[in-house]
Design a protein around this motif. Structure first.
Motif, short mmCIF file in Angstrom:
data_model
loop_
_atom_site.label_atom_id
_atom_site.label_comp_id
_atom_site.label_asym_id
_atom_site.label_seq_id
_atom_site.Cartn_x
_atom_site.Cartn_y
_atom_site.Cartn_z
N UNK A 197 0.77 -1.20 0.08
CA UNK A 197 0.10 0.08 0.20
C UNK A 197 0.78 1.32 -0.12
N UNK A 198 1.92 1.09 0.87
CA UNK A 198 2.80 2.22 0.89
C UNK A 198 3.59 2.66 -0.53
N UNK A 199 4.28 1.44 -1.13
CA UNK A 199 4.98 1.73 -2.06
C UNK A 199 4.52 1.30 -3.64
N UNK A 200 3.44 0.72 -3.56
CA UNK A 200 2.61 0.37 -4.70
C UNK A 200 1.39 0.47 -5.04
N UNK A 201 0.67 1.41 -4.06
CA UNK A 201 -0.58 1.69 -4.25
C UNK A 201 -1.59 0.53 -3.83
N UNK A 202 -1.07 -0.75 -3.22
CA UNK A 202 -2.04 -1.68 -2.90
C UNK A 202 -1.45 -3.24 -3.46
N UNK A 203 -2.07 -4.19 -3.20
CA UNK A 203 -1.75 -5.51 -3.49
C UNK A 203 -2.20 -5.79 -4.62
N UNK A 204 -1.54 -6.18 -5.91
CA UNK A 204 -2.08 -6.47 -7.11
C UNK A 204 -2.93 -7.64 -7.11
N UNK A 205 -3.74 -7.60 -8.16
CA UNK A 205 -4.95 -8.71 -8.21
C UNK A 205 -4.21 -9.98 -8.44
N UNK A 206 -3.29 -9.99 -9.09
CA UNK A 206 -2.68 -11.30 -9.51
C UNK A 206 -1.68 -11.92 -8.58
N UNK A 207 -1.47 -11.48 -7.29
CA UNK A 207 -0.57 -11.85 -6.43
C UNK A 207 -1.24 -11.90 -4.91
#
Length: 296
Positions: A227-237
Motif C-alpha cells: 500500500x505504501x510503495x505500490x498503491x496496494x496488493x496487485x490482483x494477480x498476487x
C-alpha cells in the motif's frame, strides 16, 4: 508424479556447534542502487549509476533466483557494469538486513543449481541464500515453498566457494548464536531483519501502546508495504509478509555489540582465531532443544 526429497534438511534450531580444543586465551583476540528486473528498471538503473559514479554496488530485487529471465537480466547488467558488485535482494520480505556466491550477488536461492549457474556465468558476486525463513515473511504459509536455512547455506556455500564466490545467509536468525551458526555453515555475510527491528536507526515513528513503546516492522511483501510503495496488493498476487509491533529498543549499537560479543565467544569455543576460520573449525551436532527453558 511429485518427488519427495527425503534427505535431512536442517534449520538453525536443529543444531549446536560442538566446542573444540582451543589455544585462544581471550575473546579480545549495503549502499547500493536497487533495481527490479524489467526493461524500465534497467533504464532507471543506468540513469542512477551514471548520475552517481562513486556508487559501486547494484542490488537486484527478485523473488525467485531460479528464473531464467532473471539470469539473463543479471547478464545484461554485468555487461553494462563490468566492474560493479552485483547483489540480489529477496523481494517481498523484510528489508532490514541480508547476508551471500561468486563474483557478485543475486536472488533468493535455496539450492546449489542456481548458485552454480550464476557463478559459472560470472554474473553474480554474492548470492543470497534465503527461501524464506524471515520473521515477517509468510511465503511458507501462503505458498508452501521453502528450504531449511542452515542446509541452504551449507549447500550453497559448497558450490559457491569452489567457484570463488560468496554466500549471503538471509533470514532465520533469532539470536547471536544463529548468526554464528550461519558463519559456521559457510556464509560470508549474514543479513539480519527482525534482530535489528525496533531500533532508532529503523524507519518509522516510536509509538506508545498499553504504556509501552513500540515500532512497526513489516515485510516488503506485506499489505502494509505494498500500500505504501505500490498503491496496494496487485490482483494477480497475494501478500507474503506480515506487519508486527516490536518493542522499541533504542540505539542499535548495544545489539550489534551483543552479536559481535557472541561471535567472539563462538570463535573462542571452537578454536577459530579469525572469523573466516569459523567454518573450517565447525562441527554441528543435532539437538532436540537449544537451551534450558525453565525460566523462559
Amino acid at each position: 508424479m511429485p518427488r519427495v526429497d527425503a534427505d535431512l534438511k536442517l534449520d538453525f534450531k536443529d543444531v549446536l556447534l560442538r566446542p573444540k580444543r582451543s589455544s585462544l586465551k581471550s575473546r579480545s583476540e549495503h549502499v547500493a542502487a536497487s533495481s527490479g528486473s524489467g526493461k524500465a528498471d534497467l533504464d532507471k538503473l543506468k540513469s542512477i549509476l551514471e548520475a552517481i559514479p562513486p556508487l559501486r554496488y547494484i542490488c537486484l530485487d527478485v523473488a525467485n533466483g531460479y528464473s531464467e529471465h532473471f539470469v539473463e537480466f543479471v547478464k545484461s547488467v554485468r555487461a553494462l557494469f563490468p566492474h560493479h558488485t552485483i547483489m540480489q535482494s529477496k523481494s517481498g520480505h523484510d528489508m532490514s538486513a541480508r547476508a551471500g556466491v561468486s563474483e557478485q550477488r543475486a536472488g533468493g536461492i535455496p539450492g546449489q543449481e542456481t548458485v552454480m549457474l550464476l557463478s559459472l556465468s560470472w554474473v553474480s558476486h554474492n548470492t543470497e541464500c534465503k527461501h524464506p525463513p524471515g520473521s515477517v515473511c509468510t511465503t511458507r504459509i501462503k505458498t508452501g515453498v521453502g528450504y531449511p536455512q542452515l542446509s541452504a547455506v551449507i549447500e550453497c556455500a559448497d558450490s559457491a566457494h569452489g567457484l570463488k564466490g560468496h554466500i549471503i545467509s538471509d533470514g532465520g536468525c533469532t539470536c547471536p548464536g544463529d548468526v554464528a551458526k550461519a558463519f559456521g555453515a559457510g556464509a560470508d555475510f549474514v543479513m539480519l531483519g527482525g534482530m535489528f527491528a525496533g531500533h532508532d536507526q529503523c524507519a518509522g515513528e516510536v509509538m506508545e501502546k498499553d504504556g509501552k513503546k513500540v515500532k512497526l516492522f513489516y515485510g516488503m511483501s506485506s499489505e502494509t508495504a505494498m500500500k505504501k510503495h505500490a498503491g496496494g496488493v496487485a490482483e494477480y498476487r497475494a501478500s507474503e509478509g506480515r506487519t508486527v509491533e516490536v518493542p522499541y529498543k533504542g540505539d542499535v549499537e548495544t545489539t550489534i555489540l551483543d552479536i559481535l560479543g557472541g561471535l567472539r565467544s563462538t570463535c573462542t569455543y571452537v578454536g577459530a582465531a579469525k572469523l573466516k576460520e569459523l567454518s573450517r573449525r565447525t562441527t554441528f551436532i543435532r539437538v532436540t532443544q537449544q537451551h534450558n527453558q525453565v525460566f523462559s
